[in-house]
Enzyme design. Structure first.
Site, PDB file in Angstrom:
ATOM      1  N   GLU A  45       0.797  -1.238   0.000  1.00  0.00           N
ATOM      2  CA  GLU A  45       0.000   0.000   0.000  1.00  0.00           C
ATOM      3  C   GLU A  45       0.827   1.286   0.000  1.00  0.00           C
ATOM      4  O   GLU A  45       0.646   2.150   0.871  1.00  0.00           O
ATOM      5  CB  GLU A  45      -0.979  -0.033   1.178  1.00  0.00           C
ATOM      6  CG  GLU A  45      -1.841  -1.290   1.133  1.00  0.00           C
ATOM      7  CD  GLU A  45      -2.887  -1.372   2.239  1.00  0.00           C
ATOM      8  OE1 GLU A  45      -2.816  -0.598   3.203  1.00  0.00           O
ATOM      9  OE2 GLU A  45      -3.785  -2.223   2.124  1.00  0.00           O
ATOM     10  N   GLU A  90      -6.171 -10.142  -2.821  1.00  0.00           N
ATOM     11  CA  GLU A  90      -7.090 -10.094  -1.661  1.00  0.00           C
ATOM     12  C   GLU A  90      -8.531  -9.874  -2.109  1.00  0.00           C
ATOM     13  O   GLU A  90      -9.267  -9.061  -1.516  1.00  0.00           O
ATOM     14  CB  GLU A  90      -6.694  -8.946  -0.710  1.00  0.00           C
ATOM     15  CG  GLU A  90      -5.256  -9.006  -0.245  1.00  0.00           C
ATOM     16  CD  GLU A  90      -4.861  -7.880   0.716  1.00  0.00           C
ATOM     17  OE1 GLU A  90      -5.748  -7.163   1.216  1.00  0.00           O
ATOM     18  OE2 GLU A  90      -3.651  -7.739   0.955  1.00  0.00           O
TER      19      GLU A  90
HETATM   20  C1  XIL Z   1      -6.670  -7.019   7.143  1.00  0.00           C
HETATM   21  C2  XIL Z   1      -7.131  -8.317   7.759  1.00  0.00           C
HETATM   22  O1  XIL Z   1      -8.105  -8.913   6.946  1.00  0.00           O
HETATM   23  C3  XIL Z   1      -7.694  -8.053   9.136  1.00  0.00           C
HETATM   24  O2  XIL Z   1      -8.038  -9.275   9.748  1.00  0.00           O
HETATM   25  C4  XIL Z   1      -6.649  -7.292   9.954  1.00  0.00           C
HETATM   26  O3  XIL Z   1      -7.152  -6.970  11.173  1.00  0.00           O
HETATM   27  C5  XIL Z   1      -6.242  -6.021   9.248  1.00  0.00           C
HETATM   28  O4  XIL Z   1      -5.756  -6.352   7.976  1.00  0.00           O
HETATM   29  N1  XIL Z   1      -5.051  -4.735   2.922  1.00  0.00           N
HETATM   30  C6  XIL Z   1      -4.127  -5.678   3.292  1.00  0.00           C
HETATM   31  C7  XIL Z   1      -4.511  -6.713   4.285  1.00  0.00           C
HETATM   32  O5  XIL Z   1      -3.029  -5.744   2.721  1.00  0.00           O
HETATM   33  O6  XIL Z   1      -3.410  -7.096   5.072  1.00  0.00           O
HETATM   34  C8  XIL Z   1      -5.654  -6.252   5.147  1.00  0.00           C
HETATM   35  O7  XIL Z   1      -6.030  -7.351   5.952  1.00  0.00           O
HETATM   36  C9  XIL Z   1      -6.790  -5.761   4.303  1.00  0.00           C
HETATM   37  C10 XIL Z   1      -6.368  -4.587   3.473  1.00  0.00           C
END
Ligand code: XIL
Length: 354
Positions: free
Chosen positions: A154, A261
């Site tokens: 990010e 994701e």
């Molecule tokens: C999120 C997880 O799903 C949660 O369980 C945690 O509390 C916070 O992180 N972008 C990402 C992920 O790269 O690591 C994030 O995951 C969601 C957004």
């Protein structure tokens, strides 16, 4: 003769019966997603999932790659400070993945939202040394055990026209911390595919463009970037075609792409939402289908993996705590492990295009 109370009770009993019947409906027999395609299908794992037999049976049937959802992040590894890294849970993911012949994708080494506190007391020189040491220790420990890493997560702002200002960039430079992270990761694990990962790349075209320009700069600077990670937390209301356009632009850089994701919320938190559930499901399956199509259209060597951010709706980060409206269906399976329309959208494209 029926009395009034019995008449009133009848619809309630009927509704309860329907709910019961729904809960009892057995899962439709569907093929494993991973059997439909020649590239890995992934999902995220948390350390409590292996104790959930339904999750294990869904995961072993449908996926061939795992991403730790939280416990391989700096926030977990450095929870006790820089000098006492903890690796128990990430190590357990390595063992679980090996036991089930799945690939493990490391997530994530450097992220603007983590590590500020653990690094706060360091002066400039020690900060840089600790940054290098963290990557060397973590990526070194999992060398040969993970197939890939999200090296920087990010880096682009939400508005999408610049890079984030954060503790890493302030100490090591705006592109500097990113290049350095890739170099350190390469030195620690020469074989892992090294990803730059971000979200809203297809939802916000300006952000997608800024991200791809950064990737180009990194390549020109000789940073060992090996892949593009597009989180794909999809906004189901974006116009048709926007996902395809981003994927085409991303593909033109020639690197492998990881849909890293994927989820697709039915909610809109931005406004009063008058769409019916059926309309939202149509938007959702349309956009997920478009993403799957665009991924399938990539040259085989650019299809790194296609990862959903959870299997069952109730596993989703969008269904935790205050964010949970009890209704959202952002993932391919429902709470009981039965396929959602999103599953059919993915499986339909995977079947038709293979
Ligand atoms: C999120 C997880 O799903 C949660 O369980 C945690 O509390 C916070 O992180 N972008 C990402 C992920 O790269 O690591 C994030 O995951 C969601 C957004």
């Amino acid at each position: 003769m029926l009395d009034r109370r019995a008449l009133l009770a009848a619809p309630l009993a009927l509704a309860a019966c329907e709910r019961f019947a729904e809960a009892q409906t057995p899962a439709r027999d569907v093929p494993g997603l991973k059997t439909l395609v020649p590239f890995p299908i992934g999902t995220c794992i948390r350390s409590d999932r292996p104790d959930d037999p339904q999750w294990v049976s869904l995961a072993t049937k449908h996926v061939s790659q795992l991403t730790p959802e939280w416990e391989m992040k700096m926030e977990y590894i450095l929870a006790n400070g820089l000098d006492r890294p903890q690796f128990d849970r990430p190590d357990a993911f390595v063992a679980f993945a090996a036991r089930h012949a799945m690939r493990l994708h490391g997530h994530a080494l450097i992220w603007y939202s983590q590590g500020e506190e653990a690094f706060a007391h360091l002066d400039r020189a020690r900060f840089a040394a600790a940054f290098d040491a963290y990557i060397a220790t973590v990526a070194g420990r999992y060398r040969g055990k993970v197939v890939s890493w999200d090296v920087v997560n990010e880096p682009v702002t939400d508005a999408g026209d610049s890079l984030r200002d954060c503790h890493w960039s302030r100490a090591l430079g705006q592109d500097g911390y990113i290049i350095r992270a890739f170099e350190q990761a390469r030195a620690a694990d020469p074989d892992a595919v090294l990803f730059l990962n971000d979200y809203n790349l297809e939802n916000t075209p300006r952000k997608g463009a800024t991200f791809l320009k950064l990737v180009e700069r990194l390549m020109k600077a000789g940073a060992p970037i090996g892949g593009i990670g597009s989180q794909s937390h999809l906004d189901i209301e974006i116009p048709a075609g926007q996902i395809r356009t981003f994927m085409r632009d991303a593909a033109s850089l020639g690197l492998p792409i990881h849909i890293s994701e994927l989820d697709a919320s039915l909610r809109s938190d931005r406004r009063v939402d008058l769409r019916s559930r059926d309309q939202r499901l149509a938007e959702q399956t349309g956009r997920v289908g478009e993403l799957a199509e665009a991924f399938m259209a990539l040259p085989a060597r650019q299809r790194f993996a296609f990862t959903v951010w959870g299997l069952r709706d109730t596993d989703s980060w969008l269904r935790q705590g205050e964010r949970d409206d009890g209704q959202d269906q952002p993932l391919p399976f429902d709470a009981a492990g039965r396929p959602n329309p999103m599953f059919d959208a993915m499986a339909g494209v995977f079947t038709a295009r293979t």
